[in-house]
Design a protein around this motif. Structure first.
Motif, PDB file in Angstrom:
ATOM      1  N   GLU A  95      -0.336  24.493  46.865  1.00  0.00           N
ATOM      2  CA  GLU A  95      -1.332  25.315  46.205  1.00  0.00           C
ATOM      3  C   GLU A  95      -1.990  24.517  45.081  1.00  0.00           C
ATOM      4  O   GLU A  95      -1.307  23.849  44.295  1.00  0.00           O
ATOM      5  CB  GLU A  95      -0.675  26.578  45.631  1.00  0.00           C
ATOM      6  CG  GLU A  95      -1.666  27.549  45.038  1.00  0.00           C
ATOM      7  CD  GLU A  95      -1.026  28.840  44.572  1.00  0.00           C
ATOM      8  OE1 GLU A  95      -1.676  29.548  43.797  1.00  0.00           O
ATOM      9  OE2 GLU A  95       0.122  29.117  44.976  1.00  0.00           O
ATOM     10  N   GLY A  96      -3.311  24.555  45.054  1.00  0.00           N
ATOM     11  CA  GLY A  96      -4.056  23.829  44.031  1.00  0.00           C
ATOM     12  C   GLY A  96      -4.531  22.457  44.487  1.00  0.00           C
ATOM     13  O   GLY A  96      -5.369  21.850  43.814  1.00  0.00           O
ATOM     14  N   ASP A  97      -4.012  21.944  45.605  1.00  0.00           N
ATOM     15  CA  ASP A  97      -4.472  20.656  46.134  1.00  0.00           C
ATOM     16  C   ASP A  97      -5.923  20.761  46.585  1.00  0.00           C
ATOM     17  O   ASP A  97      -6.366  21.801  47.070  1.00  0.00           O
ATOM     18  CB  ASP A  97      -3.621  20.211  47.324  1.00  0.00           C
ATOM     19  CG  ASP A  97      -2.253  19.702  46.926  1.00  0.00           C
ATOM     20  OD1 ASP A  97      -1.999  19.544  45.718  1.00  0.00           O
ATOM     21  OD2 ASP A  97      -1.425  19.478  47.830  1.00  0.00           O
ATOM     22  N   THR A  98      -6.658  19.667  46.438  1.00  0.00           N
ATOM     23  CA  THR A  98      -8.000  19.583  46.969  1.00  0.00           C
ATOM     24  C   THR A  98      -7.916  19.274  48.461  1.00  0.00           C
ATOM     25  O   THR A  98      -7.132  18.420  48.867  1.00  0.00           O
ATOM     26  CB  THR A  98      -8.808  18.471  46.260  1.00  0.00           C
ATOM     27  OG1 THR A  98      -8.870  18.787  44.867  1.00  0.00           O
ATOM     28  CG2 THR A  98     -10.204  18.347  46.834  1.00  0.00           C
ATOM     29  N   LEU A  99      -8.698  19.990  49.244  1.00  0.00           N
ATOM     30  CA  LEU A  99      -8.662  19.833  50.703  1.00  0.00           C
ATOM     31  C   LEU A  99     -10.029  19.397  51.204  1.00  0.00           C
ATOM     32  O   LEU A  99     -11.045  20.004  50.876  1.00  0.00           O
ATOM     33  CB  LEU A  99      -8.272  21.157  51.358  1.00  0.00           C
ATOM     34  CG  LEU A  99      -8.281  21.224  52.865  1.00  0.00           C
ATOM     35  CD1 LEU A  99      -7.256  20.253  53.453  1.00  0.00           C
ATOM     36  CD2 LEU A  99      -7.995  22.642  53.339  1.00  0.00           C
ATOM     37  N   THR A 100     -10.061  18.318  51.982  1.00  0.00           N
ATOM     38  CA  THR A 100     -11.293  17.852  52.604  1.00  0.00           C
ATOM     39  C   THR A 100     -11.287  18.304  54.058  1.00  0.00           C
ATOM     40  O   THR A 100     -10.310  18.074  54.786  1.00  0.00           O
ATOM     41  CB  THR A 100     -11.400  16.318  52.545  1.00  0.00           C
ATOM     42  OG1 THR A 100     -11.399  15.918  51.175  1.00  0.00           O
ATOM     43  CG2 THR A 100     -12.666  15.828  53.222  1.00  0.00           C
ATOM     44  N   LEU A 101     -12.366  18.940  54.470  1.00  0.00           N
ATOM     45  CA  LEU A 101     -12.535  19.368  55.864  1.00  0.00           C
ATOM     46  C   LEU A 101     -13.579  18.503  56.524  1.00  0.00           C
ATOM     47  O   LEU A 101     -14.508  18.020  55.864  1.00  0.00           O
ATOM     48  CB  LEU A 101     -12.972  20.844  55.925  1.00  0.00           C
ATOM     49  CG  LEU A 101     -12.061  21.864  55.287  1.00  0.00           C
ATOM     50  CD1 LEU A 101     -12.694  23.252  55.387  1.00  0.00           C
ATOM     51  CD2 LEU A 101     -10.694  21.862  55.956  1.00  0.00           C
ATOM     52  N   ARG A 102     -13.431  18.299  57.835  1.00  0.00           N
ATOM     53  CA  ARG A 102     -14.448  17.588  58.619  1.00  0.00           C
ATOM     54  C   ARG A 102     -14.982  18.530  59.677  1.00  0.00           C
ATOM     55  O   ARG A 102     -14.202  19.212  60.344  1.00  0.00           O
ATOM     56  CB  ARG A 102     -13.835  16.381  59.348  1.00  0.00           C
ATOM     57  CG  ARG A 102     -13.796  15.149  58.573  1.00  0.00           C
ATOM     58  CD  ARG A 102     -13.498  13.881  59.318  1.00  0.00           C
ATOM     59  NE  ARG A 102     -12.994  13.943  60.667  1.00  0.00           N
ATOM     60  CZ  ARG A 102     -12.797  12.866  61.420  1.00  0.00           C
ATOM     61  NH1 ARG A 102     -13.067  11.669  60.960  1.00  0.00           N
ATOM     62  NH2 ARG A 102     -12.338  12.968  62.633  1.00  0.00           N
ATOM     63  N   CYS A 103     -16.293  18.536  59.853  1.00  0.00           N
ATOM     64  CA  CYS A 103     -16.893  19.374  60.888  1.00  0.00           C
ATOM     65  C   CYS A 103     -17.702  18.493  61.821  1.00  0.00           C
ATOM     66  O   CYS A 103     -18.561  17.728  61.378  1.00  0.00           O
ATOM     67  CB  CYS A 103     -17.803  20.432  60.287  1.00  0.00           C
ATOM     68  SG  CYS A 103     -18.512  21.525  61.516  1.00  0.00           S
ATOM     69  N   ARG A 104     -17.417  18.590  63.113  1.00  0.00           N
ATOM     70  CA  ARG A 104     -18.233  17.921  64.122  1.00  0.00           C
ATOM     71  C   ARG A 104     -19.073  19.024  64.738  1.00  0.00           C
ATOM     72  O   ARG A 104     -18.532  19.933  65.382  1.00  0.00           O
ATOM     73  CB  ARG A 104     -17.337  17.247  65.151  1.00  0.00           C
ATOM     74  CG  ARG A 104     -17.995  16.937  66.462  1.00  0.00           C
ATOM     75  CD  ARG A 104     -18.614  15.550  66.472  1.00  0.00           C
ATOM     76  NE  ARG A 104     -19.296  15.349  67.752  1.00  0.00           N
ATOM     77  CZ  ARG A 104     -19.170  14.279  68.486  1.00  0.00           C
ATOM     78  NH1 ARG A 104     -18.380  13.308  68.109  1.00  0.00           N
ATOM     79  NH2 ARG A 104     -19.838  14.156  69.604  1.00  0.00           N
ATOM     80  N   CYS A 105     -20.375  18.996  64.498  1.00  0.00           N
ATOM     81  CA  CYS A 105     -21.251  20.080  64.959  1.00  0.00           C
ATOM     82  C   CYS A 105     -22.255  19.575  65.963  1.00  0.00           C
ATOM     83  O   CYS A 105     -22.588  18.442  65.977  1.00  0.00           O
ATOM     84  CB  CYS A 105     -21.988  20.676  63.772  1.00  0.00           C
ATOM     85  SG  CYS A 105     -20.873  21.213  62.467  1.00  0.00           S
TER      86      CYS A 105
END
Length: 105
Positions: A95-105
């Motif tokens: 909890e509190g961690d920064t999360l990077t998401l990747r989107c292939r669209c």
């Protein structure tokens, strides 16, 4: 379940994003304390042709597992050929961690 302290077989996925997708040029590596070079691969539950290699680049979608003598089967890894995917890093998060998401669209 494995007894406490027992070695298990793991399937390392590179690059470390989930879900794994073919367009990422996914490499699977079978890791375990069992006999090196004696890896058996399974694709969609069937014994599969990449015999004795501990590592390979995936060219077909499916669900992969590996087996090493002495440590058994790895958990399964699904590699898809989906064109639209939202991926998350394959790492433990708190909890509190920064999360990077990747989107292939």
């Amino acid at each position: 379940l494995s007894p406490a302290g027992a070695q298990t077989t793991q399937l390392l996925v590179e690059p470390p994003w989930r879900p794994a997708v073919l367009w990422d040029r996914v490499t699977l590596t079978c890791q375990g304390s069992g006999t090196a070079g004696a890896t058996t691969w399974y694709k969609d539950g069937q014994r599969w042709g990449q015999e004795r290699q501990d590592r390979f680049t995936v060219t077909e979608s499916g669900t992969y597992t590996c087996d090493r003598p002495g440590t058994g089967h790895s958990p399964p890894v699904r590699v898809s050929d989906d064109e639209l995917v939202l991926q998350v890093p394959a790492q433990a998060l708190l909890e509190g961690d920064t999360l990077t998401l990747r989107c292939r669209c």
